[in-house]
Design a protein around this motif. Structure first.
Motif, PDB file in Angstrom:
ATOM      1  N   UNK A 178       0.845  -1.170   0.000  1.00 44.25           N
ATOM      2  CA  UNK A 178       0.000   0.000   0.000  1.00 44.25           C
ATOM      3  C   UNK A 178       0.898   1.243   0.000  1.00 44.25           C
ATOM      4  N   UNK A 179       0.527   2.226  -0.786  1.00 41.46           N
ATOM      5  CA  UNK A 179       1.261   3.490  -0.790  1.00 41.46           C
ATOM      6  C   UNK A 179       0.860   4.284   0.458  1.00 41.46           C
ATOM      7  N   UNK A 180       1.842   4.677   1.239  1.00 40.87           N
ATOM      8  CA  UNK A 180       1.614   5.458   2.460  1.00 40.87           C
ATOM      9  C   UNK A 180       1.761   6.940   2.142  1.00 40.87           C
ATOM     10  N   UNK A 181       2.820   7.290   1.450  1.00 44.51           N
ATOM     11  CA  UNK A 181       3.125   8.682   1.130  1.00 44.51           C
ATOM     12  C   UNK A 181       2.974   8.884  -0.378  1.00 44.51           C
ATOM     13  N   UNK A 182       1.919   9.586  -0.763  1.00 42.20           N
ATOM     14  CA  UNK A 182       1.683   9.840  -2.180  1.00 42.20           C
ATOM     15  C   UNK A 182       2.711  10.808  -2.760  1.00 42.20           C
ATOM     16  N   UNK A 183       3.139  11.766  -1.968  1.00 41.54           N
ATOM     17  CA  UNK A 183       4.085  12.777  -2.459  1.00 41.54           C
ATOM     18  C   UNK A 183       5.406  12.161  -2.921  1.00 41.54           C
TER      19      UNK A 183
ATOM     20  N   UNK B  86       4.238   0.843   2.414  1.00 37.05           N
ATOM     21  CA  UNK B  86       4.456   0.152   3.682  1.00 37.05           C
ATOM     22  C   UNK B  86       5.612  -0.834   3.549  1.00 37.05           C
ATOM     23  N   UNK B  87       5.786  -1.417   2.388  1.00 41.83           N
ATOM     24  CA  UNK B  87       6.917  -2.316   2.143  1.00 41.83           C
ATOM     25  C   UNK B  87       8.242  -1.582   2.249  1.00 41.83           C
ATOM     26  N   UNK B  88       8.280  -0.351   1.753  1.00 46.51           N
ATOM     27  CA  UNK B  88       9.502   0.452   1.872  1.00 46.51           C
ATOM     28  C   UNK B  88       9.844   0.692   3.338  1.00 46.51           C
ATOM     29  N   UNK B  89       8.840   1.004   4.128  1.00 46.52           N
ATOM     30  CA  UNK B  89       9.058   1.249   5.561  1.00 46.52           C
ATOM     31  C   UNK B  89       9.573  -0.024   6.227  1.00 46.52           C
ATOM     32  N   UNK B  90       8.942  -1.158   5.943  1.00 43.73           N
ATOM     33  CA  UNK B  90       9.386  -2.434   6.510  1.00 43.73           C
ATOM     34  C   UNK B  90      10.815  -2.767   6.073  1.00 43.73           C
ATOM     35  N   UNK B  91      11.138  -2.506   4.825  1.00 43.40           N
ATOM     36  CA  UNK B  91      12.482  -2.792   4.311  1.00 43.40           C
ATOM     37  C   UNK B  91      13.535  -1.984   5.059  1.00 43.40           C
ATOM     38  N   UNK B  92      13.284  -0.696   5.232  1.00 40.00           N
ATOM     39  CA  UNK B  92      14.254   0.175   5.899  1.00 40.00           C
ATOM     40  C   UNK B  92      14.423  -0.238   7.360  1.00 40.00           C
ATOM     41  N   UNK B  93      13.341  -0.604   8.016  1.00 39.16           N
ATOM     42  CA  UNK B  93      13.444  -1.088   9.401  1.00 39.16           C
ATOM     43  C   UNK B  93      14.233  -2.394   9.433  1.00 39.16           C
ATOM     44  N   UNK B  94      14.020  -3.245   8.450  1.00 43.07           N
ATOM     45  CA  UNK B  94      14.778  -4.491   8.353  1.00 43.07           C
ATOM     46  C   UNK B  94      16.268  -4.261   8.168  1.00 43.07           C
ATOM     47  N   UNK B  95      16.610  -3.108   7.627  1.00 44.96           N
ATOM     48  CA  UNK B  95      18.023  -2.749   7.440  1.00 44.96           C
ATOM     49  C   UNK B  95      18.619  -2.119   8.693  1.00 44.96           C
ATOM     50  N   UNK B  96      17.808  -2.010   9.760  1.00 41.41           N
ATOM     51  CA  UNK B  96      18.340  -1.556  11.041  1.00 41.41           C
ATOM     52  C   UNK B  96      17.894  -0.193  11.518  1.00 41.41           C
ATOM     53  N   UNK B  97      17.048   0.499  10.782  1.00 39.89           N
ATOM     54  CA  UNK B  97      16.580   1.819  11.208  1.00 39.89           C
ATOM     55  C   UNK B  97      15.540   1.650  12.310  1.00 39.89           C
ATOM     56  N   UNK B  98      15.768   2.297  13.454  1.00 43.66           N
ATOM     57  CA  UNK B  98      14.825   2.217  14.571  1.00 43.66           C
ATOM     58  C   UNK B  98      14.411   3.606  15.059  1.00 43.66           C
TER      59      UNK B  98
ATOM     60  N   UNK C 109       7.342  14.026   4.724  1.00 44.61           N
ATOM     61  CA  UNK C 109       8.210  15.205   4.764  1.00 44.61           C
ATOM     62  C   UNK C 109       7.747  16.312   3.825  1.00 44.61           C
ATOM     63  N   UNK C 110       6.606  16.125   3.168  1.00 43.55           N
ATOM     64  CA  UNK C 110       6.130  17.146   2.255  1.00 43.55           C
ATOM     65  C   UNK C 110       4.830  17.748   2.805  1.00 43.55           C
ATOM     66  N   UNK C 111       3.708  17.170   2.477  1.00 40.24           N
ATOM     67  CA  UNK C 111       2.432  17.743   2.920  1.00 40.24           C
ATOM     68  C   UNK C 111       2.055  17.309   4.330  1.00 40.24           C
ATOM     69  N   UNK C 112       2.564  16.150   4.777  1.00 42.42           N
ATOM     70  CA  UNK C 112       2.299  15.684   6.130  1.00 42.42           C
ATOM     71  C   UNK C 112       1.015  14.892   6.316  1.00 42.42           C
ATOM     72  N   UNK C 113       0.234  14.720   5.264  1.00 43.46           N
ATOM     73  CA  UNK C 113      -1.027  13.987   5.400  1.00 43.46           C
ATOM     74  C   UNK C 113      -0.824  12.533   5.783  1.00 43.46           C
ATOM     75  N   UNK C 114       0.327  11.974   5.500  1.00 42.97           N
ATOM     76  CA  UNK C 114       0.574  10.563   5.781  1.00 42.97           C
ATOM     77  C   UNK C 114       1.288  10.330   7.110  1.00 42.97           C
ATOM     78  N   UNK C 115       1.550  11.376   7.863  1.00 49.03           N
ATOM     79  CA  UNK C 115       2.347  11.252   9.078  1.00 49.03           C
ATOM     80  C   UNK C 115       1.790  10.215  10.044  1.00 49.03           C
ATOM     81  N   UNK C 116       0.501  10.287  10.366  1.00 47.48           N
ATOM     82  CA  UNK C 116      -0.080   9.343  11.323  1.00 47.48           C
ATOM     83  C   UNK C 116       0.018   7.909  10.826  1.00 47.48           C
TER      84      UNK C 116
END
Length: 74
Positions: free
Chosen positions: A1-6, A11-23, A36-43
């Motif tokens: 699912x696309x989280x950030x349209x901008x 969601x896969x991108x977020x999971x991938x980056x966390x899998x690479x060690x980002x906490x 980081x653009x419009x902020x609509x996806x922050x929550x």
């Protein structure tokens, strides 16, 4: 699912980056530009980040306050 349209962050991108060690949510934003653009996806981005970190046992507690995320000791 696309989280950030901008910036077309999924969601896969977020999971991938966390899998690479980002906490840290701010580092996630630096790497993917999510929320980081419009902020609509922050929550949504924060919710996915928290769930992914919890599932992976990231070992840090992430605290939300007024739309900001800070890392606190466990």
């Amino acid at each position: 699912m696309i989280v950030c349209l901008c910036h077309r962050v999924s969601d896969r991108d977020i999971h991938r980056v966390i899998g690479e060690g980002v906490t840290n949510f701010e580092l996630l934003q630096d790497l993917t530009r999510v929320a980081s653009n419009c902020g609509n996806c922050l929550d949504c981005a924060q919710m996915i980040f928290e769930e992914a970190c919890a599932a992976r046992g990231c070992g840090e507690k992430h605290v939300h306050a007024a739309g900001l995320t800070a890392t606190a000791a466990p």
